[in-house]
Design an enzyme around this catalytic site. Structure first.
Site, PDB file in Angstrom:
ATOM      1  N   CYS A   1      15.040 -45.928  19.159  1.00 55.00           N
ATOM      2  CA  CYS A   1      13.840 -46.605  18.597  1.00 55.00           C
ATOM      3  C   CYS A   1      14.374 -47.729  17.840  1.00 55.00           C
ATOM      4  O   CYS A   1      13.341 -48.529  17.767  1.00 55.00           O
ATOM      5  CB  CYS A   1      13.725 -45.281  17.837  1.00 55.00           C
ATOM      6  SG  CYS A   1      13.361 -44.461  18.850  1.00 55.00           S
TER       7      CYS A   1
ATOM      8  N   ASN B   1      19.363 -38.884  11.986  1.00 54.89           N
ATOM      9  CA  ASN B   1      19.778 -39.544  12.926  1.00 54.89           C
ATOM     10  C   ASN B   1      20.507 -40.654  13.412  1.00 54.89           C
ATOM     11  O   ASN B   1      21.702 -40.900  14.141  1.00 54.89           O
ATOM     12  CB  ASN B   1      18.568 -39.501  14.167  1.00 54.89           C
ATOM     13  CG  ASN B   1      17.688 -41.296  13.774  1.00 54.89           C
ATOM     14  OD1 ASN B   1      17.179 -40.617  12.049  1.00 54.89           O
ATOM     15  ND2 ASN B   1      17.510 -41.703  14.425  1.00 54.89           N
TER      16      ASN B   1
END
Ligand code: PLP
Length: 375
Positions: free
Chosen positions: A314, A146
């Site tokens: 995150c 990611n």
């Protein structure tokens, strides 16, 4: 505003609103109840499982629905954990939902090891081969990073596992590859696959976990018998049905071609000797570093016109970038890096415009800040 953070949440496909509306206001019955209307919803839920299974290339195995990929990752790792003389291997390139689960096992004194990354962002396959042994219970490895778009070679990993210890379970976090990169999972030995709705223009609030053998998984929460008694709680049927509809209709090859072309256009537009690009395999995600300008500064300067990110949401509030560090990039390079990620729903014109704005904004910032480079 042009949105280039599609590795974060994607804009939902508006056609799915009908699906959500129908399963929220007409067929809203709990699929676990035993009256007729509920049983009909059980069938819908099972059809959704079949749709995901088919897209993965399987004819057997279970698909469990969760609230998100983070939950699916936690379930795969903690649910397959067994006490005893066992070891757990994780790639160093994992999303925080896997990495922090691994760290929590480590903090409890469990035998956890991390596999190194190569400079191109893929795992070091030799390191994996050396670290697997007869005690290895689980190998967990992200498919598409990611942060960088690096794609790990799942066939190679599965073959190493088979060769070194065929009893080792293999978990793949496929969130950034599922329905984006063509791949038939049926060709490899794999035990758990994590997916997420909101990365593929389906709604938030739904994730999925493929499980090859339910005997290898224990529930990590307590409640009802939903999801094969592995994940208690009323299923989010509207989101599940919208997710499965999106999976059914997605044209992976068409999207891949479109996004590859967008990526090419983007890179041509922002060509500058002071901008470095990590050459990774997924066309959906690019990690770039802008010499002399902090990623955070560039992101803020752009945000009224173009949205980019300084990495996974995150982890973006934490200093640095664990994954780029593992790949061997220095602190300055990392500080000056940003992530750009595309959607097949975007147009060449939009990308050209965004590239132009990014380049101009960067050049202006560079001119203002370049004195710092010589201090
Ligand atoms: N795994 C990867 C590779 C991701 O990119 C993400 C989200 O960015 C997740 C897991 C977590 O997904 P979710 O937001 O569905 O929990």
């Amino acid at each position: 505003m042009i949105y280039l953070d599609n590795a974060g949440p994607t804009k939902m496909n508006e056609k799915l609103i009908e699906e959500i509306k129908f399963f929220s206001t007409v067929a809203f019955f709990n699929p676990s109840a035993s009256y007729k209307k509920a049983l009909k919803n059980t069938n819908f839920l099972n059809d959704a499982r079949k749709e995901i299974l088919k897209k993965l290339g399987f004819s057997k195995g279970a698909v469990l629905f969760t609230s998100c990929a983070t939950e699916a990752n936690n379930l795969a790792i903690n649910g397959s954990f067994r006490e005893g003389n066992k070891e757990y291997l994780f790639s160093s390139g994992e999303h925080p939902s896997v990495y922090n689960t691994a760290k929590s096992l480590l903090q409890k004194g469990k035998d956890v090891k991390f596999i190194q990354l190569q400079k191109n962002g893929e795992i070091n396959y030799v390191d994996l081969e050396e670290k697997i042994n007869e005690k290895t219970r689980l190998v967990s490895c992200v498919w598409v990073s990611n942060e960088t778009g690096a794609i790990n070679d799942l066939v190679k990993i599965s073959n190493i596992i088979k060769r070194r210890n065929p009893k080792t379970l293999f978990h793949v976090d496929a969130v950034q590859g599922f329905c984006k990169i063509p791949f038939n999972f049926n060709n490899i030995k794999i035990d758990f696959i994590t997916m997420s709705g909101h990365k593929i223009s389906a709604p938030k609030g739904v994730g999925a976990l493929f499980v090859r053998d339910l005997n290898e998984l224990k529930s990590i929460s307590f409640g009802g018998e939903q999801e094969f008694s592995k994940r208690a709680g009323t299923e989010n049927l509207p989101a599940v049905m919208a997710f499965s509809k999106q999976v059914e209709n997605i044209d992976i090859l068409y999207n891949l071609e479109k996004v590859s072309s967008l990526r090419k256009t983007f890179l041509e537009t922002i060509k500058d000797e002071k901008i470095s690009v990590i050459d990774c395999k997924s066309p959906y995600i690019i990690s770039l570093s802008f010499k002399g300008v902090n990623g955070e500064t560039l992101m803020r300067a752009l945000e009224n016109e173009v949205i980019i990110s300084t990495g996974s949401a995150c982890s973006s509030k934490k200093a640095g970038n664990r994954i780029l560090e593992e790949m061997g990039f220095d602190k300055t390079y990392i500080k000056e890096s940003v992530r750009v990620s595309f959607s097949p729903d975007q147009s060449e014109t939009e990308i050209l415009k965004a590239g132009g704005i990014i380049l101009e904004t960067y050049k202006n910032l560079y001119e203002r800040l370049k004195w710092r480079l010589y201090c």
